[in-house]
Write an enzyme that holds these catalytic residues in place. Structure first.
Site, PDB file in Angstrom:
ATOM      1  N   LYS A 289     -43.098   1.735  42.432  1.00  0.00           N
ATOM      2  CA  LYS A 289     -41.760   2.023  42.983  1.00  0.00           C
ATOM      3  C   LYS A 289     -40.881   0.779  42.911  1.00  0.00           C
ATOM      4  CE  LYS A 289     -39.661   3.682  47.338  1.00  0.00           C
ATOM      5  NZ  LYS A 289     -39.073   2.502  47.980  1.00  0.00           N
TER       6      LYS A 289
ATOM      7  N   HIS B  59     -34.585   0.182  46.110  1.00  0.00           N
ATOM      8  CA  HIS B  59     -35.013   0.109  47.516  1.00  0.00           C
ATOM      9  C   HIS B  59     -33.820   0.403  48.443  1.00  0.00           C
ATOM     10  CE1 HIS B  59     -38.820  -1.483  49.501  1.00  0.00           C
ATOM     11  NE2 HIS B  59     -38.067  -1.322  50.564  1.00  0.00           N
TER      12      HIS B  59
END
Ligand SMILES: Cc1cc2nc3c(=O)[nH]c(=O)nc-3n(C[C@H](O)[C@H](O)[C@H](O)COP(=O)(O)O)c2cc1C
Length: 343
Positions: free
Chosen positions: A212, A236
């Protein structure tokens, strides 16, 4: 409880942390990290908002898409919609503490499961938060995904083993947490990884492994080389580095480089069902959402989270009818006009 109730209650209970603005654009909360905002001036968060807003959907009604199927299969898991709940830690410091970490984790894991999808649980400088997430997933019969900070490989592999014991369906790493220098102060250093590091981690488990925080085609290709199963195109939520590109701007080139070789997830300002359609049309296989799910949890625990996800699914269903998509596979670039790409 409907989505209006969720927003109203969340607004009251998160006073000073989140205004639950009509447009969740990163302006009112700029610089509030810890908190619900983006880092610095909040530019990277605002950019996610602007870049997604610059993707327009094409309204079409002369077709046969009368009852679209919103379901998909991602990494072996059948989901009722192409959306997974994003990892979030720090209920106290980020959301004002209306829920304890344990209550938050239970709400998202159970609410996501009840809505026919799955939650990711996160990792932080406070090791007990990772344990709280895993405990919730274990209680939910393993319906969840553990996302670990880019710690030293031994520490990552140890946490993967803990996740396996909790019965999770997938594991992963928020590699964009590599700059969290404060974690070193707690004796838990994090940092960037080489392809070899990633390959070693991937080999340590039979579970699908998700990376991620990828924002370039080159790094997406390195993820493929390392044998990673999925990437999340993400900055993020603008919380780790100010002034990055918006996710909707970065995604098309990444999809051109690795689509079909690796599962592509994306997150950043998914706030209504049509946003899911936009990201899929830009090349994602599915999306994540964080802040709206936080509102759901704070407003109504499991029920609030389910309300948020059910609302996303109903809105996506309508958007698929109005763009002529019978199923998620038929959502492609012909369904959008990408103003980010217009010079
Ligand atoms: C309060 C808060 C806490 C977060 N904590 C984590 C975390 O522990 N691990 C992680 O990978 N991402 C974390 N994120 C980032 C989200 O998973 C997600 O990538 C980002 O918020 C973008 O989605 P959104 O625009 O739907 O909020 C956090 C985000 C927020 C707002």
């Amino acid at each position: 409880m409907d989505i209006k109730d969720v927003k109203q209650l969340a607004r009251e209970r998160m006073k000073g942390y989140c205004n639950v603005c009509r447009e969740c654009n990163g302006v009112a909360c700029a610089g509030q990290v810890p908190g619900m905002g983006g880092a610095g001036t909040g530019d990277a968060f605002k950019r996610n908002f602007e870049a997604l807003k610059n993707v327009k959907v094409v309204l079409r009604t002369l077709h046969n898409s009368k009852d679209p199927d919103t379901g998909i299969e991602v990494l072996g898991q059948k989901l009722s919609l192409p959306l997974i709940t994003a990892p979030v830690t720090g209920s106290g410091i980020n959301m004002g503490g209306y829920l304890t970490e344990e209550q938050y984790c239970d709400a998202v894991v159970e609410g996501s499961k009840a809505a026919g999808t799955m939650a990711m649980v996160g990792d932080s400088g406070k090791p007990e938060f990772y344990v709280a997430g895993l405990d919730s997933v274990k209680r939910a019969g393993g319906e969840g995904i553990a996302i670990i900070k880019p710690r030293e490989n031994d520490a990552v592999i140890e946490r993967i083993k803990m996740a396996e014991e909790a019965g999770v369906k997938m594991v992963g790493m928020d590699i964009d947490g590599a700059g969290l220098v404060t974690m070193a102060l707690f004796g838990q250093p994090v940092g960037p990884k080489s392809v070899e590091d990633l390959a070693q981690i991937k080999k340590s488990t039979d579970l699908p492994f998700i990376l991620k925080g990828i924002m370039t085609p080159e790094e997406a290709e390195l993820a493929v080389e390392a044998g990673v199963d999925a990437i999340v195109v993400s900055n993020h939520g603008g919380r780790v580095l100010n002034h990055t590109m918006g996710v909707a701007e970065a995604l098309p080139a990444i999809a051109r480089a690795v689509k079909g070789k690796i599962t592509i997830l994306a997150d950043g300002n998914v706030r209504e069902g049509v946003d899911i359609l936009k990201y899929i049309a830009l090349g994602a296989d599915a999306v994540l959402a964080a802040r709206p799910v936080i509102w759901g949890a704070v407003a109504g625990n499991e029920d609030g989270v389910k309300t948020v996800i059910d609302t996303f699914r109903n809105q996506l269903y309508q958007a698929m009818i109005l763009t002529g998509c019978n199923d998620v596979k038929s959502i492609d670039e012909s369904k959008i006009v990408n103003l980010n790409a217009v010079k």
